[in-house]
Design a protein around this motif. Structure first.
Motif, PDB file in Angstrom:
ATOM      1  N   ASP A   1      89.896   0.091  74.401  1.00  0.00           N
ATOM      2  CA  ASP A   1      89.510   1.266  75.183  1.00  0.00           C
ATOM      3  C   ASP A   1      88.040   1.637  74.980  1.00  0.00           C
ATOM      4  OD1 ASP A   1      92.085   1.585  76.224  1.00  0.00           O
ATOM      5  OD2 ASP A   1      92.715   2.700  74.441  1.00  0.00           O
ATOM      6  N   LYS A   2      87.357   0.926  74.083  1.00  0.00           N
ATOM      7  CA  LYS A   2      85.957   1.240  73.800  1.00  0.00           C
ATOM      8  C   LYS A   2      85.077   0.012  74.015  1.00  0.00           C
ATOM      9  CE  LYS A   2      87.040   4.889  70.476  1.00  0.00           C
ATOM     10  NZ  LYS A   2      86.900   5.377  69.084  1.00  0.00           N
ATOM     11  N   ASP A   3      85.166  -0.545  75.198  1.00  0.00           N
ATOM     12  CA  ASP A   3      84.359  -1.701  75.572  1.00  0.00           C
ATOM     13  C   ASP A   3      82.886  -1.299  75.547  1.00  0.00           C
ATOM     14  OD1 ASP A   3      83.048  -3.810  76.759  1.00  0.00           O
ATOM     15  OD2 ASP A   3      84.579  -4.136  78.290  1.00  0.00           O
ATOM     16  N   PRO A   4      82.100  -1.933  74.678  1.00  0.00           N
ATOM     17  CA  PRO A   4      80.675  -1.558  74.591  1.00  0.00           C
ATOM     18  C   PRO A   4      79.917  -1.789  75.900  1.00  0.00           C
ATOM     19  CG  PRO A   4      81.114  -3.588  73.386  1.00  0.00           C
ATOM     20  CD  PRO A   4      82.448  -3.000  73.739  1.00  0.00           C
ATOM     21  N   TRP A   5      80.450  -2.647  76.744  1.00  0.00           N
ATOM     22  CA  TRP A   5      79.813  -2.839  78.052  1.00  0.00           C
ATOM     23  C   TRP A   5      79.943  -1.575  78.900  1.00  0.00           C
ATOM     24  CZ3 TRP A   5      76.950  -6.259  80.869  1.00  0.00           C
ATOM     25  CH2 TRP A   5      76.579  -7.440  80.201  1.00  0.00           C
ATOM     26  N   GLU A   6      81.033  -0.854  78.667  1.00  0.00           N
ATOM     27  CA  GLU A   6      81.234   0.380  79.413  1.00  0.00           C
ATOM     28  C   GLU A   6      80.420   1.530  78.828  1.00  0.00           C
ATOM     29  OE1 GLU A   6      82.942   0.570  82.161  1.00  0.00           O
ATOM     30  OE2 GLU A   6      83.547  -1.539  82.061  1.00  0.00           O
ATOM     31  N   THR A   7      80.287   1.516  77.494  1.00  0.00           N
ATOM     32  CA  THR A   7      79.605   2.637  76.829  1.00  0.00           C
ATOM     33  C   THR A   7      78.104   2.442  76.670  1.00  0.00           C
ATOM     34  OG1 THR A   7      80.135   1.653  74.676  1.00  0.00           O
ATOM     35  CG2 THR A   7      81.681   3.270  75.557  1.00  0.00           C
ATOM     36  N   ASN A   8      77.637   1.183  76.642  1.00  0.00           N
ATOM     37  CA  ASN A   8      76.215   0.930  76.398  1.00  0.00           C
ATOM     38  C   ASN A   8      75.511   0.173  77.518  1.00  0.00           C
ATOM     39  OD1 ASN A   8      76.066   2.087  73.706  1.00  0.00           O
ATOM     40  ND2 ASN A   8      77.283   0.336  73.029  1.00  0.00           N
ATOM     41  N   ALA A   9      76.140  -0.922  77.944  1.00  0.00           N
ATOM     42  CA  ALA A   9      75.450  -1.809  78.884  1.00  0.00           C
ATOM     43  C   ALA A   9      75.227  -1.187  80.252  1.00  0.00           C
ATOM     44  CB  ALA A   9      76.238  -3.109  79.041  1.00  0.00           C
ATOM     45  N   THR A  10      76.040  -0.202  80.606  1.00  0.00           N
ATOM     46  CA  THR A  10      75.892   0.420  81.929  1.00  0.00           C
ATOM     47  C   THR A  10      74.569   1.178  82.072  1.00  0.00           C
ATOM     48  OG1 THR A  10      77.148   2.319  81.101  1.00  0.00           O
ATOM     49  CG2 THR A  10      78.374   0.649  82.339  1.00  0.00           C
ATOM     50  N   THR A  11      73.967   1.499  80.928  1.00  0.00           N
ATOM     51  CA  THR A  11      72.698   2.254  80.976  1.00  0.00           C
ATOM     52  C   THR A  11      71.479   1.337  81.049  1.00  0.00           C
ATOM     53  OG1 THR A  11      72.541   2.320  78.552  1.00  0.00           O
ATOM     54  CG2 THR A  11      73.743   4.106  79.631  1.00  0.00           C
ATOM     55  N   LEU A  12      71.693   0.034  80.868  1.00  0.00           N
ATOM     56  CA  LEU A  12      70.573  -0.903  80.870  1.00  0.00           C
ATOM     57  C   LEU A  12      70.024  -1.084  82.281  1.00  0.00           C
ATOM     58  CD1 LEU A  12      71.789  -3.735  78.448  1.00  0.00           C
ATOM     59  CD2 LEU A  12      70.017  -2.017  78.024  1.00  0.00           C
ATOM     60  N   LYS A  13      68.682  -1.204  82.344  1.00  0.00           N
ATOM     61  CA  LYS A  13      68.015  -1.428  83.629  1.00  0.00           C
ATOM     62  C   LYS A  13      66.999  -2.551  83.473  1.00  0.00           C
ATOM     63  CE  LYS A  13      66.280   2.674  83.915  1.00  0.00           C
ATOM     64  NZ  LYS A  13      66.738   3.190  82.604  1.00  0.00           N
ATOM     65  N   VAL A  14      66.782  -3.234  84.579  1.00  0.00           N
ATOM     66  CA  VAL A  14      65.764  -4.285  84.572  1.00  0.00           C
ATOM     67  C   VAL A  14      64.422  -3.663  84.187  1.00  0.00           C
ATOM     68  CG1 VAL A  14      64.492  -5.929  86.003  1.00  0.00           C
ATOM     69  CG2 VAL A  14      66.967  -5.668  86.295  1.00  0.00           C
ATOM     70  N   GLY A  15      63.774  -4.303  83.233  1.00  0.00           N
ATOM     71  CA  GLY A  15      62.481  -3.812  82.763  1.00  0.00           C
ATOM     72  C   GLY A  15      62.550  -3.065  81.450  1.00  0.00           C
ATOM     73  N   ASP A  16      63.758  -2.657  81.039  1.00  0.00           N
ATOM     74  CA  ASP A  16      63.898  -1.966  79.749  1.00  0.00           C
ATOM     75  C   ASP A  16      63.453  -2.865  78.611  1.00  0.00           C
ATOM     76  OD1 ASP A  16      64.887   0.267  80.936  1.00  0.00           O
ATOM     77  OD2 ASP A  16      66.982  -0.029  80.338  1.00  0.00           O
ATOM     78  N   ILE A  17      62.794  -2.256  77.627  1.00  0.00           N
ATOM     79  CA  ILE A  17      62.393  -2.992  76.424  1.00  0.00           C
ATOM     80  C   ILE A  17      63.092  -2.336  75.238  1.00  0.00           C
ATOM     81  CG2 ILE A  17      60.497  -3.544  74.863  1.00  0.00           C
ATOM     82  CD1 ILE A  17      58.670  -3.769  77.255  1.00  0.00           C
ATOM     83  N   LEU A  18      63.757  -3.192  74.417  1.00  0.00           N
ATOM     84  CA  LEU A  18      64.469  -2.677  73.249  1.00  0.00           C
ATOM     85  C   LEU A  18      64.540  -3.756  72.185  1.00  0.00           C
ATOM     86  CD1 LEU A  18      68.265  -2.606  74.200  1.00  0.00           C
ATOM     87  CD2 LEU A  18      66.516  -3.377  75.769  1.00  0.00           C
ATOM     88  N   GLU A  19      64.983  -3.349  71.011  1.00  0.00           N
ATOM     89  CA  GLU A  19      65.106  -4.299  69.909  1.00  0.00           C
ATOM     90  C   GLU A  19      66.518  -4.860  69.849  1.00  0.00           C
ATOM     91  OE1 GLU A  19      63.954  -2.489  66.254  1.00  0.00           O
ATOM     92  OE2 GLU A  19      61.849  -3.016  66.511  1.00  0.00           O
ATOM     93  N   GLY A  20      66.589  -6.120  69.392  1.00  0.00           N
ATOM     94  CA  GLY A  20      67.888  -6.744  69.224  1.00  0.00           C
ATOM     95  C   GLY A  20      67.861  -7.731  68.073  1.00  0.00           C
ATOM     96  N   LYS A  21      69.050  -8.229  67.718  1.00  0.00           N
ATOM     97  CA  LYS A  21      69.148  -9.178  66.597  1.00  0.00           C
ATOM     98  C   LYS A  21      69.582 -10.539  67.126  1.00  0.00           C
ATOM     99  CE  LYS A  21      72.605  -8.855  63.697  1.00  0.00           C
ATOM    100  NZ  LYS A  21      73.475  -8.368  62.600  1.00  0.00           N
ATOM    101  N   VAL A  22      68.862 -11.558  66.695  1.00  0.00           N
ATOM    102  CA  VAL A  22      69.229 -12.930  67.070  1.00  0.00           C
ATOM    103  C   VAL A  22      70.544 -13.295  66.375  1.00  0.00           C
ATOM    104  CG1 VAL A  22      68.548 -15.357  67.024  1.00  0.00           C
ATOM    105  CG2 VAL A  22      66.815 -13.572  67.339  1.00  0.00           C
ATOM    106  N   VAL A  23      71.570 -13.644  67.182  1.00  0.00           N
ATOM    107  CA  VAL A  23      72.888 -13.938  66.593  1.00  0.00           C
ATOM    108  C   VAL A  23      73.307 -15.385  66.765  1.00  0.00           C
ATOM    109  CG1 VAL A  23      73.768 -11.582  66.713  1.00  0.00           C
ATOM    110  CG2 VAL A  23      74.022 -13.088  68.703  1.00  0.00           C
ATOM    111  N   ASN A  24      72.636 -16.102  67.677  1.00  0.00           N
ATOM    112  CA  ASN A  24      73.015 -17.504  67.858  1.00  0.00           C
ATOM    113  C   ASN A  24      71.862 -18.257  68.500  1.00  0.00           C
ATOM    114  OD1 ASN A  24      74.650 -19.736  67.697  1.00  0.00           O
ATOM    115  ND2 ASN A  24      75.793 -19.301  69.574  1.00  0.00           N
ATOM    116  N   LEU A  25      71.656 -19.498  68.033  1.00  0.00           N
ATOM    117  CA  LEU A  25      70.594 -20.341  68.565  1.00  0.00           C
ATOM    118  C   LEU A  25      71.210 -21.616  69.129  1.00  0.00           C
ATOM    119  CD1 LEU A  25      67.957 -19.973  65.699  1.00  0.00           C
ATOM    120  CD2 LEU A  25      67.879 -18.893  67.951  1.00  0.00           C
TER     121      LEU A  25
END
Length: 381
Positions: A268-292
């Protein structure tokens, strides 16, 4: 009175009573009419009463009054129609040997249960008795759970005869087969009640490479690594331990093959619903490399939300593979290039984010102050 005269008198009396003669070896129904410390008197619906001596009453060293009481109905075996004293000589133990064997044979043939008394623990299992008949219960068949065998000594338990050879005096019984049957019946009912999407309590039973095995009350299911958390999980031990009590969601249910997938993360707490919906093209933010991978790097923006930085979007330099300039766990600045909310995919760039960041810093670090027109002078000529 001589035995011959007594027998003749008994014969005449039997004629007068018009009853059937009894013979040695007959098994009769009787009722206890008197009992003392040495013998038991029994009414066998015959011209003469029967008598059972203490040694013919039971194989145990007990006072007859501890074994039977007045009014008890018992089976008796005719040892002699005439004991020389005007009684029919009877044996309860001989009758039991025959009737108990018949009981055991019928139970074995019909796959029925019998109740036995567990007398002692021996090497490899338990010794129990059905009346006077010895029965062996192997340790592996005493219970479907791990128990101390001594906990059953002195108790009456229900068992099923699984091996029977009277000649070899080999009678083997199982308590576990009954428990297994109950378990299977219970499990079938559970499978009927399990529905996809519902929430169940469970206990972590085992950790495996693919995830965690959880018992939800008689049914075990797998929580795959990807369903342990919205974030990326490499080892199940990082999230749960054996013995943990957990609340899980039921995933796919395969009743036919008795398989069920479980989900620990809160659906019931899909992070795509709670976080990703606010993302817009052009946004700049920090993230962690999790797979190469060969073609690029996956960067986690929020727990459970990752984006792909294609190898061409990592740096302006010509690199053979992402690991030439990045490493797992590294914190990087990224710019959002595209957001596909339907398929839950995000395209990112590192080089553009760094370039914009440099320009921004250059603009803010200038001592003399530079206008936006000066900064982008010549770009639109």
């Amino acid at each position: 009175m001589t035995n011959q005269i007594l027998e003749e008198t008994m014969g005449d009396l039997l004629k007068d009573f018009d009853v059937k003669r009894i013979r040695t070896g007959d098994i009769l129904d009787g009722e206890v009419i008197d009992v003392n410390d040495k013998e038991v008197m029994v009414n066998i619906n015959y011209a003469f009463d029967g008598m059972i001596l203490k040694e013919d009453l039971t194989n145990m060293d007990k006072d007859p009054r501890e074994v039977v009481s007045k009014g008890d109905k018992i089976k008796v075996y005719v040892l002699s129609p005439n004991d020389g004293e005007g009684y029919v000589k009877l044996s309860r133990t001989r009758a039991l040997e025959i009737t108990e064997k018949e009981d055991i044979l019928n139970a074995f043939n019909n796959e029925e249960n019998i109740t036995v008394y567990v007398k002692e623990e021996v090497k490899g299992g338990l010794v129990a008795y059905y009346g006077n008949i010895r029965i062996f219960i192997p340790a592996s068949l005493a219970s479907r759970e791990r128990i101390e065998l001594s906990s059953l000594v002195g108790k009456e338990i229900e068992v099923r005869i699984i091996e029977l050879d009277f000649k070899a005096r080999k009678i083997v019984a199982s308590k576990r087969v009954l428990e297994d049957a109950v378990y299977e019946d219970k499990k079938k009912e559970l499978w009927k009640s399990v529905k996809s999407g519902e929430k169940r309590s469970g206990i972590v039973k085992k950790i495996i490479k693919a995830g965690a095995i959880v018992d939800i009350g008689g049914i075990t299911g797998l929580i795959h690594l990807s369903d342990l958390s919205w974030g990326r999980v490499h080892n199940a031990e990082d999230v749960v331990s054996v013995g943990d009590k957990v609340e899980v969601f039921i995933g796919e249910v395969d009743t036919k093959n008795e398989r069920v997938s479980l989900i620990l993360k809160d659906v019931d707490k899909d992070p795509w619903e709670t976080n990703a919906t606010t993302l817009k093209v052009g946004d700049i933010l920090e993230g962690k490399v999790v797979n190469l991978l060969k073609f690029g790097a996956f960067v986690e923006l929020f727990p459970g939300v990752e984006g792909l930085v294609h190898i061409n979007e990592i740096t302006e330099e010509n690199i053979a593979k992402p690991s030439d300039v990045l490493k797992v766990g590294q914190i990087v600045k990224v710019k959002v290039l595209d957001v596909d909310k339907v398929n839950k995919k995000i395209s990112l760039t590192i080089k553009d984010a760094e370039e914009k960041s440099k320009e921004y810093m250059k603009y803010n670090d200038s001592d003399e102050g530079v206008s936006l027109g000066d900064l982008f002078k010549g770009l639109f000529n």
